[in-house]
Design an enzyme around this catalytic site. Structure first.
Site, PDB file in Angstrom:
ATOM      1  N   LYS A  10      -2.943  11.698 -31.057  1.00  0.00           N
ATOM      2  CA  LYS A  10      -2.221  10.707 -30.252  1.00  0.00           C
ATOM      3  C   LYS A  10      -3.275   9.871 -29.543  1.00  0.00           C
ATOM      4  O   LYS A  10      -3.897  10.322 -28.576  1.00  0.00           O
ATOM      5  CB  LYS A  10      -1.286  11.392 -29.252  1.00  0.00           C
ATOM      6  CG  LYS A  10      -0.416  10.415 -28.501  1.00  0.00           C
ATOM      7  CD  LYS A  10       0.638  11.163 -27.721  1.00  0.00           C
ATOM      8  CE  LYS A  10       1.554  10.257 -26.931  1.00  0.00           C
ATOM      9  NZ  LYS A  10       1.009   9.022 -26.397  1.00  0.00           N
ATOM     10  N   CYS A  64      14.795   7.334   9.236  1.00  0.00           N
ATOM     11  CA  CYS A  64      14.299   6.607   8.078  1.00  0.00           C
ATOM     12  C   CYS A  64      13.085   5.754   8.473  1.00  0.00           C
ATOM     13  O   CYS A  64      13.157   4.988   9.432  1.00  0.00           O
ATOM     14  CB  CYS A  64      15.410   5.710   7.512  1.00  0.00           C
ATOM     15  SG  CYS A  64      14.817   4.609   6.219  1.00  0.00           S
ATOM     16  N   CYS A  78      14.489   1.939   8.211  1.00  0.00           N
ATOM     17  CA  CYS A  78      15.563   1.343   9.010  1.00  0.00           C
ATOM     18  C   CYS A  78      15.891   2.168  10.252  1.00  0.00           C
ATOM     19  O   CYS A  78      16.785   1.816  11.016  1.00  0.00           O
ATOM     20  CB  CYS A  78      16.820   1.156   8.163  1.00  0.00           C
ATOM     21  SG  CYS A  78      17.626   2.706   7.745  1.00  0.00           S
ATOM     22  N   CYS A 127      18.050   8.686   3.201  1.00  0.00           N
ATOM     23  CA  CYS A 127      18.652   7.676   4.040  1.00  0.00           C
ATOM     24  C   CYS A 127      19.914   7.258   3.288  1.00  0.00           C
ATOM     25  O   CYS A 127      19.830   6.780   2.158  1.00  0.00           O
ATOM     26  CB  CYS A 127      17.710   6.483   4.196  1.00  0.00           C
ATOM     27  SG  CYS A 127      18.498   5.129   5.066  1.00  0.00           S
ATOM     28  N   CYS A 141      19.940  -0.181   4.005  1.00  0.00           N
ATOM     29  CA  CYS A 141      18.583   0.053   4.543  1.00  0.00           C
ATOM     30  C   CYS A 141      17.600  -0.933   3.907  1.00  0.00           C
ATOM     31  O   CYS A 141      17.626  -1.147   2.689  1.00  0.00           O
ATOM     32  CB  CYS A 141      18.178   1.487   4.234  1.00  0.00           C
ATOM     33  SG  CYS A 141      16.421   1.803   4.292  1.00  0.00           S
TER      34      CYS A 141
HETATM   35  S1  IVH Z   1       4.161   7.566 -33.821  1.00  0.00           S
HETATM   36  C1  IVH Z   1       8.801   6.246 -32.791  1.00  0.00           C
HETATM   37  N1  IVH Z   1       1.654   8.228 -33.865  1.00  0.00           N
HETATM   38  O1  IVH Z   1       2.333   7.061 -28.449  1.00  0.00           O
HETATM   39  C2  IVH Z   1       7.408   6.067 -32.335  1.00  0.00           C
HETATM   40  N2  IVH Z   1       2.467   7.160 -31.896  1.00  0.00           N
HETATM   41  O2  IVH Z   1       4.496   8.114 -26.787  1.00  0.00           O
HETATM   42  C3  IVH Z   1       6.414   6.352 -33.425  1.00  0.00           C
HETATM   43  N3  IVH Z   1       0.733   6.787 -30.202  1.00  0.00           N
HETATM   44  O3  IVH Z   1       4.224   4.117 -28.323  1.00  0.00           O
HETATM   45  C4  IVH Z   1       5.080   6.475 -32.840  1.00  0.00           C
HETATM   46  N4  IVH Z   1      -0.944   7.645 -31.325  1.00  0.00           N
HETATM   47  O4  IVH Z   1       1.783   3.852 -28.921  1.00  0.00           O
HETATM   48  C5  IVH Z   1       2.636   7.661 -33.138  1.00  0.00           C
HETATM   49  N5  IVH Z   1      -0.557   8.850 -34.098  1.00  0.00           N
HETATM   50  C6  IVH Z   1       0.409   8.292 -33.380  1.00  0.00           C
HETATM   51  C7  IVH Z   1       0.171   7.763 -32.087  1.00  0.00           C
HETATM   52  C8  IVH Z   1       1.240   7.212 -31.380  1.00  0.00           C
HETATM   53  C9  IVH Z   1      -0.572   7.050 -30.197  1.00  0.00           C
HETATM   54  C10 IVH Z   1       1.473   6.153 -29.081  1.00  0.00           C
HETATM   55  C11 IVH Z   1       2.324   5.004 -29.503  1.00  0.00           C
HETATM   56  C12 IVH Z   1       3.689   5.252 -28.930  1.00  0.00           C
HETATM   57  C13 IVH Z   1       3.415   6.326 -27.942  1.00  0.00           C
HETATM   58  C14 IVH Z   1       4.637   7.192 -27.799  1.00  0.00           C
END
Ligand code: IVH
Length: 672
Positions: A102, A405, A408, A421, A426
């Site tokens: 990711k 609060c 307010c 609150c 407010c």
């Molecule tokens: S798949 C339906 N693969 O993570 C969405 N996302 O939390 C399909 N991201 O907006 C996304 N690396 O920008 C996918 N290998 C990867 C990724 C990835 C980074 C990001 C992406 C997405 C976000 C979601």
């Protein structure tokens, strides 16, 4: 030079230098010289074409792009159990999963038309992003032309190699992610990083005009490679019980994360088979076929220096802890949330205590442990985010819990762990609700400061008042020119028509985020029907909807009731469009019951039915539309027969459900 001549000169100069900068990467003047030309032209002739349309490609950030395929979020997990849960929820035996790192950068969508890069857009809200074509073209590995003359939308993450970050940018930014989005969205090289220092890694591709050239995601990634786009690395898992290997994979990456070329914050697991994805479908927020597993959060120690109390949009009065500056996960943190009074009590913290804080990805950092009294050593060698030294003294005392609060001054009420609150009027609540409305509806240029100025000048009291503002009222505010005032009016005008879900979400009621707002809107379909429910309905009607429990139903009813005047007033000023019924598909409003032994797991069949708009019930009655009967179906089958209910086999059901069509053997196949 006379006025008109000067304007012409400036317009020519801006056009010339912009061309050199963007299309030839060969600027002749510095960024600040360019800015001076731009600003002078802006001053003399703000409507000059050169400032507003840059040939076929607008300046980044000036044009919004409606994503033909929305850019969704992913469901998140952090533990081994989350992976096991994901696999059990999404597997129906022997499925294949694909895993990718990711990447922690900025999401980008590249639209190719007949193989030529036509447009690049940021993710934005997921529905709408910003046009950043000019800057995307500067990213070295984004091809202007694919190896195939095809229409497709390539999705991926723009990242910065960590080595480049360390070498060039460590001083100017705490992390590469901020630099990536800044570099894509900068107007004329005015950002901190150059787009040419970025790298694009693809993870998805969509085809607007034809069926995909493959049936699996992994094949599509190979296809992308052949087309000339580099995907993020991937790995396939396809044993009977892939969860163990998937967990092992997260452990492997936890070890190699620090030496990887780019910053990553987890692993994304996805079902590989595109047809199975289709059957699993989506919630309003994320697909059910993917999981973003995030690395455990990063932790560090600091000292609690004070607690400020803030009244939020929903009236919750939240404690925000001020702590001695501390780096966690590449970011200097000085304020952390304490959530609510209950949390202060649970942690038993006092001012002057040493505390453990944690931060995961983009989540707001929080205090997780009280480590007892701090000593002066704990305050030493600390630096603010801008690099200046922190100077502070230790003081020891209890955290004072307010009775009134902070905004307010009305009496506060304790509700569970929350101090509240209860006054809708407010000041803090009003200001936050107004900003929430504008932010949710993505109004550019209407932020906290402007809302405060409008409130202070008595120009608005409620959201409805925003739509009654006129040009002279806005332009007379401090730091508001003629042009900005028109821009504010334009932005407001864009939100004079809204669908019900966006309207409900933007009202900012507690617990009613985009997902719940969509679900509820799809249930009622119109504001009128929703208000009838308020007047005479039962909360139970709402709790029959998937994902809405007693509590949310009651909170929702209460939220609408309290805002009834505002809603009535707003519905006279803006147009609220009816919502399509939930999951509209070929089985809309049809009920199904499943029985007997079937070739697919029941869960898969049920999800496929729901995805096509149908409802799955547990018993047979005369109201039932279809009984899906497998082998050895017993009493349910005979009951359905006697009641005259339609009976389908499993294969008849799946023939009805529109499977994603397979591409005929064409153009794509020889390239795979
Ligand atoms: S798949 C339906 N693969 O993570 C969405 N996302 O939390 C399909 N991201 O907006 C996304 N690396 O920008 C996918 N290998 C990867 C990724 C990835 C980074 C990001 C992406 C997405 C976000 C979601």
């Amino acid at each position: 030079m006379a006025g008109a001549e000067r304007i012409q000169h400036l317009a020519d100069a801006v056009r010339y230098h912009r061309e050199l900068y963007y299309n030839h990467a060969a600027p002749e003047i510095s960024d600040s010289e360019f800015d001076a030309l731009w600003d002078e032209l802006m001053h003399l002739d703000p409507t000059n074409d050169v400032l507003h349309q840059v040939g076929p490609e607008p300046l980044p950030g000036t044009v919004k792009v409606e994503h033909q395929f929305p850019m969704r979020s992913l469901d998140k997990g952090t533990s081994d159990e989350d992976i096991v849960h994901f696999v059990t929820q999404s597997t129906f035996g022997g499925q294949r999963y694909l895993a990718q790192p990711k990447l922690d950068g900025s999401a980008l969508s590249l639209e190719y038309v007949a193989g030529n890069l036509h447009r690049a857009a940021t993710r934005g809200s997921g529905e709408r992003g910003e046009d950043v074509t000019l800057n995307a073209k500067l990213v070295a590995n984004i091809p202007s032309r694919l190896n195939l003359p095809i229409d497709c939308h390539v999705r991926g993450e723009v990242v910065m190699p960590l080595a480049t970050f360390e070498e060039k940018y460590r001083e100017v930014s705490p992390n590469p992610r901020n630099l990536c989005s800044g570099a894509l969205r900068q107007k004329h090289g005015d950002g901190k990083a150059e787009a040419s220092d970025l790298v694009f890694c693809a993870y998805d591709v969509k085809f607007p005009n034809q069926t995909p050239p493959a049936t699996n995601d992994s094949e599509l990634l190979s296809w992308l490679q052949k087309a000339g786009i580099e995907p993020a690395p991937w790995q396939i898992f396809e044993s009977d019980h892939p969860q163990n290997e998937m967990i092992g994979y997260t452990k492997e990456w936890s070890l190699k994360r620090s030496s990887y070329e780019f910053e990553i914050d987890g692993i994304v697991f996805k079902l590989d088979d595109l047809a199975q994805r289709e059957n699993l479908g989506m919630t309003a927020h994320h697909p059910r076929w993917a999981l973003a597993w995030k690395f455990p959060s990063q932790e560090a120690n600091s000292v609690l220096l004070g607690v400020d109390w803030q009244t939020g949009r929903t009236g919750a009065v939240t404690p925000v802890a001020r702590i001695a500056p501390q780096m966690v996960g590449g970011v200097t943190v000085e304020n952390v949330t304490l959530h609510n009074v209950g949390e202060v009590e649970r942690l038993g913290i006092k001012i002057g205590d040493k505390v453990k804080i944690t931060r995961r990805g983009d989540v707001i950092p929080k205090i997780i442990e009280n480590l007892g009294k701090a000593s002066t050593i704990d305050l030493e060698n600390r630096f603010h985010a801008d690099g200046t030294s922190f100077v502070g003294d230790l003081a020891f005392h209890e955290v004072m819990i307010p009775k009134h609060c902070p905004a307010c001054d009305r009496d506060l009420t304790m509700e569970g762990a929350f101090l509240r609150c209860l006054a809708l009027e407010c000041d803090a609540r009003t200001a936050r609700s107004l900003t929430y409305w504008c932010r949710t509806l993505e109004m550019d240029g209407i932020g906290e400061k402007l809302i405060e100025a409008l409130l202070e000048n008595g120009l608005i009291v409620t959201i409805a008042d925003l739509y009654k503002l006129n040009h002279s009222q806005i332009s007379e505010l401090e730091r508001m020119g003629d042009k900005s005032a028109y821009n504010v009016l334009d932005e407001l005008a864009k939100t004079r028509t809204l669908n019900l879900a966006r309207f409900l979400h933007a009202l900012g009621m507690e617990r009613i985020g985009p997902e719940v707002a969509t679900t509820i809107s799809q249930h009622f379909t119109s504001l009128e029907k929703l208000l009838i429910w308020i007047d005479e309905g039962e909360d139970q009607e709402l709790t029959t909807i998937d994902g809405i429990g007693d509590k949310v139903a009651a909170i929702f009813r209460d939220g609408i009731t309290k805002r009834r005047n505002l809603i009535d007033e707003l519905s006279n000023i803006i147009t609220i469009i009816d919502e399509a019924e939930s999951a509209s598909g070929i089985f809309d409003n049809k009920s199904f019951c499943i029985t007997g032994s079937l070739s697919r797991p029941r869960k898969e069949i049920a999800l496929a039915i729901k995805n096509a708009g149908g409802k799955v019930v547990g018993s047979v009655s005369s109201n039932l539309d279809v009984l899906v009967a497998g082998e050895k179906a017993g009493s349910k089958l005979s009951k359905a027969e006697s009641l005259g209910v339609e009976i389908w086999t499993e294969s008849a059901l799946f023939e009805q459900i529109a499977e994603p069509k397979r591409a005929p053997k064409t153009l794509f196949d020889y390239d795979l």
